[in-house]
Design a protein around this motif. Sequence first.
Motif, short mmCIF file in Angstrom:
data_model
loop_
_atom_site.label_atom_id
_atom_site.label_comp_id
_atom_site.label_asym_id
_atom_site.label_seq_id
_atom_site.Cartn_x
_atom_site.Cartn_y
_atom_site.Cartn_z
N ILE A 188 -9.04 -15.35 -47.79
CA ILE A 188 -7.66 -15.69 -47.46
C ILE A 188 -7.65 -16.80 -46.42
O ILE A 188 -8.68 -17.13 -45.84
CB ILE A 188 -6.88 -14.46 -46.93
CG1 ILE A 188 -7.50 -13.93 -45.62
CG2 ILE A 188 -6.79 -13.38 -47.98
CD1 ILE A 188 -6.68 -12.84 -44.94
N GLY A 189 -6.48 -17.33 -46.16
CA GLY A 189 -6.30 -18.35 -45.13
C GLY A 189 -5.18 -19.29 -45.52
O GLY A 189 -4.84 -19.42 -46.70
N PRO A 190 -4.60 -19.94 -44.55
CA PRO A 190 -3.51 -20.88 -44.82
C PRO A 190 -3.96 -22.05 -45.70
O PRO A 190 -5.14 -22.38 -45.77
CB PRO A 190 -3.11 -21.38 -43.43
CG PRO A 190 -3.62 -20.37 -42.48
CD PRO A 190 -4.86 -19.81 -43.11
N SER A 191 -2.99 -22.68 -46.32
CA SER A 191 -3.26 -23.86 -47.15
C SER A 191 -3.94 -24.94 -46.32
O SER A 191 -3.59 -25.16 -45.16
CB SER A 191 -1.94 -24.43 -47.69
OG SER A 191 -1.36 -23.52 -48.58
N VAL A 208 -2.27 -13.98 -48.20
CA VAL A 208 -2.39 -12.86 -47.26
C VAL A 208 -1.53 -11.66 -47.68
O VAL A 208 -1.91 -10.52 -47.47
CB VAL A 208 -2.09 -13.32 -45.82
CG1 VAL A 208 -0.62 -13.67 -45.64
CG2 VAL A 208 -2.52 -12.28 -44.81
N GLN A 209 -0.39 -11.92 -48.34
CA GLN A 209 0.49 -10.83 -48.75
C GLN A 209 -0.17 -9.90 -49.77
O GLN A 209 0.26 -8.77 -49.95
CB GLN A 209 1.79 -11.34 -49.39
CG GLN A 209 2.60 -12.25 -48.56
CD GLN A 209 2.33 -13.70 -48.90
OE1 GLN A 209 1.18 -14.12 -49.07
NE2 GLN A 209 3.36 -14.50 -48.97
N LYS A 243 2.06 -18.25 -39.08
CA LYS A 243 2.39 -16.89 -39.49
C LYS A 243 1.32 -16.33 -40.43
O LYS A 243 0.87 -15.20 -40.27
CB LYS A 243 3.75 -16.87 -40.17
CG LYS A 243 4.20 -15.50 -40.60
CD LYS A 243 5.58 -15.56 -41.24
CE LYS A 243 6.00 -14.19 -41.72
NZ LYS A 243 7.30 -14.23 -42.39
N GLU A 244 0.90 -17.14 -41.38
CA GLU A 244 -0.13 -16.70 -42.32
C GLU A 244 -1.46 -16.47 -41.61
O GLU A 244 -2.16 -15.50 -41.87
CB GLU A 244 -0.31 -17.72 -43.45
CG GLU A 244 -1.27 -17.25 -44.52
CD GLU A 244 -1.34 -18.15 -45.73
OE1 GLU A 244 -2.10 -17.82 -46.65
OE2 GLU A 244 -0.65 -19.19 -45.76
N MET A 245 -1.81 -17.36 -40.68
CA MET A 245 -3.06 -17.22 -39.95
C MET A 245 -3.06 -15.92 -39.13
O MET A 245 -4.02 -15.16 -39.15
CB MET A 245 -3.31 -18.44 -39.07
CG MET A 245 -4.77 -18.69 -38.84
SD MET A 245 -5.19 -20.39 -38.40
CE MET A 245 -4.03 -20.86 -37.18
#
Length: 178
Positions: free
Chosen positions: A7-10, A97-98, A143-145
């Motif tokens: 996972i991880g942000p774009s 992440v969701q 937020k994603e991180m």
Amino acid sequence: MRVLGIIGPSGCGKTTMLKQLSKDGLVYVNPTYTDRPKRNGSEEELEHKFVSSKEFGRLKESGFFIKTVKAFGLDYRYGVPKLREEKGKIALVMLRVQLVPLLLKYYPDSTVYQIEAPLFMAKAWMEKRGDREIGTRMEGFEKEMKGGRGLANRVFINKDDSTACAEEIKKALKIDFK
């Protein structure tokens, strides 16, 4: 079945890490499906299979996916099919992440690695590869991180040298997937 979720942000280098691990024969990649268009029309189908909205709906209705989501306010859907493994390789899936709670529900022995990069680097990489909707993706970056840090077993920072980050991940795999 034990699975590695990435996972991880774009823009943090997830695909770069996935390519390296796959090239080295360490993992078997289970692609997710999406109805978003390929970036610049040339994006590889390693981590995602790109299908039309109609085909995505057909797959969803047929029970092909264990779950589908819309990520970070974008109009596109992502679906996770039942995962497969290949003998001698770690089953890997790259997720938003969701979807981590879903992964852990269906594959409770899974391990999750988060790839991170500084915001300015991620934005520069997205601009270089011609991403659309960079502003929308950057809005959810922190937020994603943060959300991923709460779910990941390990966090890897991808700075200027993706090779160094990939080597750190390989070392962790030897420990986590003995």
